[in-house]
Every structure is written in C-alpha cells, then in structure tokens.
Design a protein around this motif. Structure first.
Motif, mmCIF file in Angstrom:
data_model
loop_
_atom_site.group_PDB
_atom_site.id
_atom_site.type_symbol
_atom_site.label_atom_id
_atom_site.label_comp_id
_atom_site.label_asym_id
_atom_site.label_seq_id
_atom_site.Cartn_x
_atom_site.Cartn_y
_atom_site.Cartn_z
ATOM 1 N N ALA A 118 -15.774 -31.832 14.584
ATOM 2 C CA ALA A 118 -15.008 -30.967 15.316
ATOM 3 C C ALA A 118 -14.510 -32.316 16.599
ATOM 4 O O ALA A 118 -13.545 -32.022 17.146
ATOM 5 N N GLN A 119 -15.577 -33.019 16.848
ATOM 6 C CA GLN A 119 -15.206 -34.186 17.774
ATOM 7 C C GLN A 119 -13.825 -35.003 17.459
ATOM 8 O O GLN A 119 -13.109 -35.339 18.188
ATOM 9 N N GLU B 4 -24.583 -27.610 24.002
ATOM 10 C CA GLU B 4 -22.979 -27.236 24.020
ATOM 11 C C GLU B 4 -22.468 -28.617 23.601
ATOM 12 O O GLU B 4 -21.169 -28.613 23.405
ATOM 13 N N SER B 5 -23.274 -29.301 22.540
ATOM 14 C CA SER B 5 -22.425 -30.366 21.963
ATOM 15 C C SER B 5 -21.740 -30.117 20.775
ATOM 16 O O SER B 5 -22.151 -28.963 20.428
ATOM 17 N N ILE B 6 -20.766 -31.099 20.389
ATOM 18 C CA ILE B 6 -19.849 -30.818 19.429
ATOM 19 C C ILE B 6 -20.307 -31.102 17.900
ATOM 20 O O ILE B 6 -20.643 -32.481 18.325
#
Length: 172
Positions: free
Chosen positions: A106-107, A100-102
């Motif tokens: 996007a961060q 689920e990391s971004i």
C-alpha cells in the motif's frame, strides 16, 4: 574548444552514445555520488534522445555534450523531486502510530500516486499551483487565497477547478 557538429538524421544516436556516454555517466556521478543511478540516468538521457530523434533530424548539434546535459539536468530534477516526495512521505508514515501503519504494498501504491499528482501539479501555471497548494496543504480559504494573491475569489475557484482536474487526470 572542439566543436563537434552532428547531424541527427545521418548520425546516429549510436555514435552520440559511443562518443559521450562515458562523459555523461561521469558528469551524472558527480551530481549523484552513485554510479548505478548515474548509469540509469545516462541511459534515460539517451532514451530521450531516441524519442526526440524525429523532432531533431533537421537540426545540427554543435555541442552534443551541452544538449545531453540539458536533457540529463531535467532528469536529475525529476529524480531529486521523486526522492524528496518519497522522503516526505516516509517521514509522514513514520509519524503514524503503529496500528495505523500501512503495508509495504500500500505504501508503494500510495507513493506512486503522490508522485503522479506531484508531476501533474507541476504542469500547472505557478499561480494556479500556488492557490491549489495553499488550499489543500495549508487549509487556506478561498478568500484568504484571494487576499494573499491579490486576485478575486472567482479566479481562486477557477484555479481550484484546474488543480482538481489535473489531479483527476493524474489518477486516471
């Protein structure tokens, strides 16, 4: 104590800069412990002075360092607030499971959006901001907020509308 009087219209911001930039950078360095950030915030302070030059052209500055310190303190508060939001955001991201990391791009976009919303909410009156945050972050119902703040649920609804409006404006 040396009381220096500066007429903004006749003097120049250049004079103010030349006379007080080193002092301001040193003062900011004591608050930040980073000469690069201190230099950036000192520069931002003088940019603010330039932006306010027209408003200030009829005033005399009796204590230019005090004036610069007030502007720089506001910028420091903004700086620390952004850092706090960024730290909280990164902590929340690190708690996500790996799938689920971004992405870094996007961060960055998400962090900038959160910072815009944070600044927008900060412009709200304290009771409005408090009610909005109780609802959105704590999950409190309108009735719980009304009871906690000793206001009517109708007022809570008005506060929530103002909070959502501010958020929408921040995202526009």
């Amino acid at each position: 104590m040396n009381v220096e009087i500066i007429m903004i219209q006749n003097c120049n911001v250049e004079y103010l800069y030349n006379e007080h930039n080193t002092w301001l950078k040193n003062w900011l360095h004591t608050k930040l412990s980073c000469s690069y950030q201190a230099a950036d915030l000192a520069q931002d302070t003088f940019v603010r002075v330039l932006m306010r030059r027209d408003e200030l052209n009829i005033y005399q500055l009796r204590k230019p360092q005090a004036y610069l310190r007030v502007i720089a303190k506001g910028l420091l508060i903004d700086h620390f607030r952004r850092k706090d939001v960024e730290r909280t955001f990164l902590e929340a991201l690190s708690a996500l499971p790996q799938p689920e990391s971004i992405s870094p791009e996007a961060q960055k976009i998400l962090l900038e959006t959160i910072q815009h919303i944070d600044c927008a909410l900060d412009r709200l009156p304290t009771p409005v901001r408090k009610a909005f945050l109780l609802s959105q972050l704590e999950g409190a119902t309108y009735q719980e907020i009304a009871d906690l703040m000793n206001i009517s649920t109708r007022t809570v609804k008005r506060y929530m509308q103002k909070g959502f409006s501010q958020c929408l404006l921040a995202l526009a």
